[in-house]
Design a protein around this motif. Structure first.
Motif, mmCIF file in Angstrom:
data_model
loop_
_atom_site.group_PDB
_atom_site.id
_atom_site.type_symbol
_atom_site.label_atom_id
_atom_site.label_comp_id
_atom_site.label_asym_id
_atom_site.label_seq_id
_atom_site.Cartn_x
_atom_site.Cartn_y
_atom_site.Cartn_z
ATOM 1 N N LEU A 144 8.880 20.569 14.081
ATOM 2 C CA LEU A 144 9.977 19.644 13.749
ATOM 3 C C LEU A 144 9.501 18.420 12.963
ATOM 4 O O LEU A 144 10.317 17.566 12.604
ATOM 5 C CB LEU A 144 10.667 19.174 15.030
ATOM 6 N N LEU A 145 8.218 18.353 12.694
ATOM 7 C CA LEU A 145 7.671 17.135 12.096
ATOM 8 C C LEU A 145 8.045 16.986 10.629
ATOM 9 O O LEU A 145 8.126 17.961 9.883
ATOM 10 C CB LEU A 145 6.150 17.121 12.231
ATOM 11 N N ARG A 146 8.252 15.727 10.254
ATOM 12 C CA ARG A 146 8.400 15.341 8.855
ATOM 13 C C ARG A 146 7.147 14.572 8.446
ATOM 14 O O ARG A 146 6.442 14.030 9.298
ATOM 15 C CB ARG A 146 9.627 14.459 8.659
ATOM 16 N N PRO A 147 6.853 14.507 7.157
ATOM 17 C CA PRO A 147 5.634 13.791 6.732
ATOM 18 C C PRO A 147 5.662 12.330 7.174
ATOM 19 O O PRO A 147 6.706 11.685 7.190
ATOM 20 C CB PRO A 147 5.658 13.913 5.207
ATOM 21 N N VAL A 148 4.507 11.823 7.531
ATOM 22 C CA VAL A 148 4.390 10.422 7.920
ATOM 23 C C VAL A 148 3.876 9.614 6.735
ATOM 24 O O VAL A 148 3.023 10.089 5.980
ATOM 25 C CB VAL A 148 3.458 10.259 9.139
ATOM 26 N N ARG A 149 4.415 8.422 6.548
ATOM 27 C CA ARG A 149 3.987 7.541 5.458
ATOM 28 C C ARG A 149 3.039 6.475 6.014
ATOM 29 O O ARG A 149 3.245 5.950 7.111
ATOM 30 C CB ARG A 149 5.185 6.857 4.815
ATOM 31 N N PHE A 150 2.013 6.168 5.243
ATOM 32 C CA PHE A 150 1.077 5.104 5.591
ATOM 33 C C PHE A 150 1.173 4.010 4.530
ATOM 34 O O PHE A 150 1.237 4.296 3.329
ATOM 35 C CB PHE A 150 -0.361 5.622 5.650
ATOM 36 N N VAL A 151 1.208 2.773 4.977
ATOM 37 C CA VAL A 151 1.226 1.635 4.048
ATOM 38 C C VAL A 151 0.176 0.628 4.498
ATOM 39 O O VAL A 151 -0.089 0.495 5.703
ATOM 40 C CB VAL A 151 2.616 0.957 4.000
ATOM 41 N N PRO A 152 -0.441 -0.085 3.571
ATOM 42 C CA PRO A 152 -1.420 -1.112 3.967
ATOM 43 C C PRO A 152 -0.718 -2.327 4.557
ATOM 44 O O PRO A 152 0.415 -2.649 4.191
ATOM 45 C CB PRO A 152 -2.112 -1.452 2.648
ATOM 46 N N GLU A 153 -1.408 -2.998 5.459
ATOM 47 C CA GLU A 153 -0.804 -4.168 6.096
ATOM 48 C C GLU A 153 -0.627 -5.323 5.122
ATOM 49 O O GLU A 153 0.124 -6.254 5.390
ATOM 50 C CB GLU A 153 -1.639 -4.607 7.301
ATOM 51 N N SER A 154 -1.288 -5.256 3.970
ATOM 52 C CA SER A 154 -1.168 -6.318 2.967
ATOM 53 C C SER A 154 -0.032 -6.060 1.979
ATOM 54 O O SER A 154 0.149 -6.829 1.032
ATOM 55 C CB SER A 154 -2.486 -6.442 2.190
ATOM 56 N N LYS A 155 0.750 -4.996 2.172
ATOM 57 C CA LYS A 155 1.850 -4.680 1.259
ATOM 58 C C LYS A 155 2.971 -5.689 1.432
ATOM 59 O O LYS A 155 3.326 -6.076 2.542
ATOM 60 C CB LYS A 155 2.375 -3.274 1.546
ATOM 61 N N ARG A 156 3.554 -6.132 0.326
ATOM 62 C CA ARG A 156 4.661 -7.084 0.390
ATOM 63 C C ARG A 156 5.925 -6.391 0.882
ATOM 64 O O ARG A 156 6.183 -5.217 0.573
ATOM 65 C CB ARG A 156 4.917 -7.714 -0.976
ATOM 66 N N LEU A 157 6.730 -7.128 1.632
ATOM 67 C CA LEU A 157 7.946 -6.545 2.205
ATOM 68 C C LEU A 157 8.906 -6.069 1.125
ATOM 69 O O LEU A 157 9.531 -5.012 1.257
ATOM 70 C CB LEU A 157 8.640 -7.571 3.111
ATOM 71 N N ILE A 158 9.033 -6.841 0.048
ATOM 72 C CA ILE A 158 9.983 -6.462 -1.002
ATOM 73 C C ILE A 158 9.561 -5.154 -1.650
ATOM 74 O O ILE A 158 10.405 -4.311 -1.991
ATOM 75 C CB ILE A 158 10.105 -7.606 -2.053
ATOM 76 N N ASP A 159 8.250 -4.942 -1.793
ATOM 77 C CA ASP A 159 7.764 -3.695 -2.385
ATOM 78 C C ASP A 159 8.010 -2.518 -1.450
ATOM 79 O O ASP A 159 8.375 -1.423 -1.895
ATOM 80 C CB ASP A 159 6.279 -3.806 -2.716
ATOM 81 N N LEU A 160 7.816 -2.742 -0.150
ATOM 82 C CA LEU A 160 8.051 -1.664 0.814
ATOM 83 C C LEU A 160 9.527 -1.313 0.885
ATOM 84 O O LEU A 160 9.883 -0.125 0.986
ATOM 85 C CB LEU A 160 7.538 -2.073 2.201
ATOM 86 N N LEU A 161 10.397 -2.319 0.815
ATOM 87 C CA LEU A 161 11.831 -2.034 0.857
ATOM 88 C C LEU A 161 12.241 -1.188 -0.340
ATOM 89 O O LEU A 161 13.010 -0.222 -0.190
ATOM 90 C CB LEU A 161 12.619 -3.349 0.879
ATOM 91 N N ARG A 162 11.756 -1.526 -1.526
ATOM 92 C CA ARG A 162 12.068 -0.720 -2.709
ATOM 93 C C ARG A 162 11.543 0.713 -2.540
ATOM 94 O O ARG A 162 12.216 1.675 -2.923
ATOM 95 C CB ARG A 162 11.448 -1.361 -3.954
#
Length: 432
Positions: free
Chosen positions: A271-289
């Protein structure tokens, strides 16, 4: 007064009337916005459609108004000076000119513009045909003059229309609008949140690793379902061995569908879907986009060493913009920053340092430490027990509760005010 002077008087009167009309047009059009013009058109107001077209390119029409204002002001002043010259000496001409300028300011500038500001919608709709014709007639002259100014100015002047306010200007306008009752408190907070959102990073809002709710990949589906129901999460990370070996994300709907009577047997891994990894230094606005473009709601956060440091969700991002989002299933969580009756603050160890600075008016460093717990451990340089304290910039942080090696809550004591402020006038002798 002879007949030759009558045309000059009529011309002066017409220029004053024209100046008043231009002042009405300038003030009302300057306060109008494209959104408001569209609303007036949709409400069926006469000239609403034409007003909307003007607001689509306001600079073109405002430039025509400004050029006409200059001719009306200077033309009327010149004609008045010519009339005065026929009856008065140099001193009389000067006094007449000064009196006319003051009267022009009161009638044309002050009265007309004040009326336009008080009744901006009505005046803008009334003046729309006049502004439309003026903008069409004077488009080429104003364009040529502005082109000449752009050649003469260093950098060729402004290329993209009127001045754009800075972040500070917009924030100040929001505060002023709230004080005047034009903007509600929550609307002002959203405006400020938009700018803060662009300055923050994933590490500022992520749920830290110890608080992540996740499932082991070999867990039975009914166990996973019970975890979903108990904790109230829609999506859960799934790992093999530990969180650093995340296998994917499972959605509550798919788990419940798999457990329905008559559904074929399956496993959590299926049932798994791919998991996304993001760096902790990523800006919130970039992650939202990124979340909008790639349509995912949850990501695991990696630190500089590649280990999982936390988890961030779309809801976390939206709450940074609009405030806390809760539903009937959310558990009530205690506030992270609470002022006590003795003047101290009780702080959750997970409280964000930037939020703490804003809440208490402090300037504690928050670039190195994201949370209160991180600051306390960072300053101490060792593990702490209940009751131990550290100090920084005059603030004292006392560990209130520890669970294992993890701090849960801290009591913060603020610096004492200077003696001169604490007891004002204490050394002043009494007046007899």
């Amino acid at each position: 007064m002879d007949a030759a002077q009558l045309p000059l008087l009529v011309a002066v009167a017409l220029l004053v009337v024209l100046g008043s009309a231009l002042a009405l047009a300038e003030a009302s059009m300057s306060r109008m916005t494209p959104v408001r013009a569209t609303a007036l058109r949709e409400q069926g107001y006469r000239n609403g459609g034409l007003l909307e077209r003007i607001q689509a390119e306001p600079t073109r029409y405002l430039n025509g108004i400004y050029l006409s204002v200059m001719f009306a002001q200077n033309g009327s002043a010149v004609l008045v000076a010519i009339l005065a010259e026929q009856h008065f000496d140099e001193l009389g001409i000067t006094l007449i000119s000064i009196g006319f300028t003051l009267g022009y300011f009161v009638v044309v500038e002050a009265m007309s513009k004040t009326f336009a500001i008080l009744h901006s919608d009505r005046v803008a709709l009334l003046m729309t045909p006049f502004v439309w014709v003026l903008g069409r007639l004077l488009w080429l002259p104003t364009r040529g003059l502005i082109g000449l100014a752009n050649i003469l100015l260093p950098g060729k002047g402004l290329k993209h229309g009127p001045f754009v306010s800075t972040e500070h200007d917009i924030r100040s306008l929001a505060d002023a609008g709230h004080e005047e009752g034009v903007i509600e408190e929550h609307e002002k907070e959203i405006i400020h949140s938009v700018f803060q959102f662009g300055e923050r990073f994933v590490r500022d809002i992520m749920t830290p690793r110890p608080d992540i709710v996740a499932a082991e990949i070999d867990s039975p589906l009914d166990t996973v379902a019970a975890l979903i129901v108990d904790r109230g999460f829609t999506r859960l990370p799934v790992y093999r061995g530990d969180l650093d070996h995340a296998e994917g994300v499972v959605h509550a709907k798919e788990v419940l569908n798999a457990l329905r009577p008559g559904s074929p047997p399956t496993t959590l891994a299926a049932l798994l879907r791919p998991v996304r990894f993001v760096p902790e230094s990523k800006r919130l606005i970039d992650l939202l986009r990124e979340m909008q473009a790639e349509r995912f709601h949850l990501a695991l956060v990696s630190d500089e060493y590649g280990s999982v440091a936390g988890v961030v969700t779309l809801e976390n991002l939206l709450e940074e913009l609009v405030g806390q989002i809760g539903d009937e299933h959310d558990r009530h969580e205690p506030e992270e920053i609470v002022r006590l009756s003795d003047g101290r603050y009780r702080l959750a160890a997970t409280a964000n340092m930037a939020d703490l600075n804003e809440a208490v008016g402090a300037t504690l460093p928050h670039a190195q430490w994201n949370t209160v717990g991180g600051l306390v451990y960072g300053v101490a340089g060792r593990l702490l027990s209940d009751g131990e304290s550290v100090a920084l910039d005059g603030y004292t942080f006392t560990v209130e509760r520890v669970q294992g090696r993890r701090i849960l809550s801290v009591l913060m004591t603020t610096p004492a005010p200077p003696a001169s402020d604490a007891v004002e006038g204490a050394d002043t002798p009494p007046v007899e």
